[in-house]
Write an enzyme that holds these catalytic residues in place. Structure first.
Site, PDB file in Angstrom:
ATOM      1  N   ASP A 207      11.529  26.318 -24.817  1.00 51.82           N
ATOM      2  CA  ASP A 207      10.066  26.319 -24.803  1.00 51.82           C
ATOM      3  C   ASP A 207       9.589  26.737 -26.195  1.00 51.82           C
ATOM      4  OD1 ASP A 207       7.476  26.065 -23.916  1.00 51.82           O
ATOM      5  OD2 ASP A 207       7.720  27.359 -22.166  1.00 51.82           O
TER       6      ASP A 207
ATOM      7  N   CYS B 251      25.552  38.812  -0.041  1.00 52.75           N
ATOM      8  CA  CYS B 251      25.023  39.292   1.237  1.00 52.75           C
ATOM      9  C   CYS B 251      26.072  39.408   2.330  1.00 52.75           C
ATOM     10  CB  CYS B 251      23.896  38.366   1.703  1.00 52.75           C
ATOM     11  SG  CYS B 251      22.524  38.331   0.537  1.00 52.75           S
TER      12      CYS B 251
HETATM   13  N1  GUN Z   1       5.832  27.682 -18.967  1.00 53.35           N
HETATM   14  C1  GUN Z   1       5.090  27.751 -17.834  1.00 53.35           C
HETATM   15  N2  GUN Z   1       3.983  26.990 -17.938  1.00 53.35           N
HETATM   16  C2  GUN Z   1       4.021  26.426 -19.165  1.00 53.35           C
HETATM   17  C3  GUN Z   1       3.141  25.514 -19.847  1.00 53.35           C
HETATM   18  O1  GUN Z   1       2.105  25.096 -19.338  1.00 53.35           O
HETATM   19  N3  GUN Z   1       3.535  25.137 -21.113  1.00 53.35           N
HETATM   20  C4  GUN Z   1       4.691  25.599 -21.697  1.00 53.35           C
HETATM   21  N4  GUN Z   1       5.010  25.164 -22.918  1.00 53.35           N
HETATM   22  N5  GUN Z   1       5.518  26.455 -21.062  1.00 53.35           N
HETATM   23  C5  GUN Z   1       5.183  26.856 -19.823  1.00 53.35           C
HETATM   24 ZN    ZN Z   2      22.419  36.242  -0.338  1.00 52.90          ZN
END
Ligand code: GUN
Ligand code: ZN
Length: 490
Positions: free
Chosen positions: A93, A284
């Site tokens: 990300d 578990c």
């Molecule tokens: N992680 C959770 N939601 C988002 C999003 O809308 N954009 C990005 N880049 N990462 C995320």
């Molecule tokens: Zn479990």
């Protein structure tokens, strides 16, 4: 045609597919769950995710590496795969989440995308703007324009074989989501995350999640792999897959574990309140909740994280098996019973039965009619649409829940919730459906709608309907025709 994604099987709009990630040299089966790895807070090592849980892909935040004194240089030198010790595919990300949380980040799309490339990411992300759900029109449009500019910029960055995400934003404004998706699809970017749904999911707004994904799907081609960004609770996997999501990422397994919360497919439980573990994962089966509560902090959180991962991967396997069997909507129906807001999500899904019908297989092994909602499934809708085209063999037709009658040119059967059909179709899917004797009002009403549709398509034919004591609410939906109540006759 996007050559990185191939679809193998469909059920409703859910599919089993193969995402080819060229830079990692692997193919990932979808629906896939990407555990979120934060290098600063590791509960389960990536190598273990791969070995023990079969994780084929994970996601980490390129922006954390970018801004970290500890990890930045190591990531550039060693690459993410060696640094994390993971041989599958790695998605990164961009810091958009930090942007949404803190309002500012010190990097732009070319810089962070290049950095993601340089640390060896297999799927990178531009800096999109996650607009919160209830933003006004003006904010949603302005921020979407910025996201789309980032996608355009991303197309110009030379990232070699790295795939690139094209996030779809637009808050809860469905037309914006659909248009954003249509434009994202025309770029040469590869994977399509539906963004900024985390606040919705945190508030149990599953119906709006479904509406947003359905809108995005209308803008995308069927061959577009779709990621539900930030969604990692196994309770909603079946629902989200049924509307067409292929990828999920889970920070939930670790975040919930940190708060002593235990994930199940029917919701979240507090470890403190559990007397029994309703799960047969390795964590578990060999422990009681009291044993886990007694462990030191780190060990307890790791145990919970491992359980959370086990239930999540098990649910994903259950979803995939259901797609193979053609029973995905039965699973969605089952999961819907865990929370009223999940019923809302399921009903929102069925509002799009026409959209689901487009990819729903024409034949499946079985159809169980087990809830009032299932009267609105795509199979029923498809039968109703077919009623316009089935030729009628005569001027006077009996539509009957009972036997045939020679006084008519032909007798068709009636079977709620489908409605009428010629007897020769009795052994064809979905009319082979197993239905309970004690039907819901909705099943009769939907059957009546089918009859109305047939009558409307054949204005010159005289129809008689013979039924076993249908409820008034169903009879009221029929056009003017002759009615026989078989219960009164016998
Ligand atoms: N992680 C959770 N939601 C988002 C999003 O809308 N954009 C990005 N880049 N990462 C995320
Ligand atoms: Zn479990």
């Amino acid at each position: 045609m996007r050559d990185c994604f191939e679809i193998r099987d469909y059920d409703a709009a859910g599919r089993i597919g193969e995402l080819t990630v060229p830079r990692a040299g692997v193919t990932v089966e979808t629906p896939a769950l990407l555990p979120v790895i934060n290098p600063h807070l590791q509960t389960v090592a990536p190598s273990e995710l791969e070995r023990e849980f079969g994780a084929e892909m994970l996601i980490t935040n390129g922006y954390i590496f970018y801004g970290s004194d500890d990890y930045r240089e190591r990531a550039l030198e060693e690459g993410l795969h060696d640094l994390l010790d993971f041989s599958g595919a790695i998605m990164t990300d961009s810091g958009s989440f930090q942007l949404a949380e803190y309002g500012d980040i010190d990097v732009d799309t070319p810089e962070i995308l290049q950095f993601q490339h340089d640390i060896g990411s297999d799927i990178g992300t531009p800096v999109d703007i996650p607009t919160p759900p209830d933003a006004g029109r003006e904010q949603a449009e302005r921020e979407l324009a910025a996201t789309e500019a980032a996608l355009e910029t991303a197309e110009t960055v030379d990232v070699g074989e790295m795939l690139v995400n094209a996030p779809i934003q637009g808050a809860t404004q469905l037309d914006l989501r659909e248009d954003a998706a249509a434009r994202a699809y025309t770029t040469d970017l590869d994977v399509f995350p539906v963004g900024a749904v985390v606040p919705l999911l945190n508030d149990y707004r599953y119906d709006e999640m479904v509406e947003i994904v359905a809108a995005a799907k209308r803008g995308l081609g069927a061959d577009a792999p779709v990621h539900l960004f930030g969604a990692g609770h196994p309770m909603m996997f079946a629902l989200a897959v049924a509307v067409g999501c292929d990828l999920f990422d889970s920070a939930a397994y670790a975040l919930y574990a940190r708060d002593d919360r235990y994930l199940t497919v029917r919701g979240t439980k507090q470890l403190a309140e559990m007397d029994y573990f309703p799960c047969s994962c390795p964590v578990c089966t060999s422990r009681e909740p009291s044993d886990v509560r007694a462990r030191p902090d780190d060990e307890r959180k790791t145990l919970l994280a491992r359980h959370n991962l086990h239930v999540s991967y098990a649910e994903l396997d259950r979803v995939k098996q259901a797609i193979r069997e053609g029973t995905l909507l039965d699973l969605v129906d089952e999961r819907a019973r865990s929370h009223p807001t999940m019923v809302d999500g399921y009903r929102a899904l069925l509002d799009h039965a026409g959209q689901l019908e487009a990819t729903d297989p024409v034949r499946k092994d079985s159809f169980f009619h087990t809830s009032a909602e299932s009267a609105r499934r795509p199979e029923v809708l498809r039968h109703h649409e077919r009623l316009d085209r089935i030729p009628i063999d005569g001027d006077e037709i009996l539509l009957s829940e009972g036997g045939a009658n020679g006084d008519f040119d032909a007798t068709w059967r009636i079977k709620p919730p489908f409605g009428p059909f010629p007897r020769r179709l009795s052994k064809t899917y979905p009319l082979t459906a197993q239905v309970p004797d004690r039907l819901s009002r909705a099943a009769y009403e939907t059957a009546a709608d089918g009859i109305a549709r047939l009558v409307e398509a054949n204005p010159d034919t005289a129809f008689t309907v013979a039924h076993f004591d249908w409820p008034e609410s169903a009879l009221a939906r029929l056009p003017a025709l002759s009615l026989v109540n078989l219960t009164e006759k016998s």
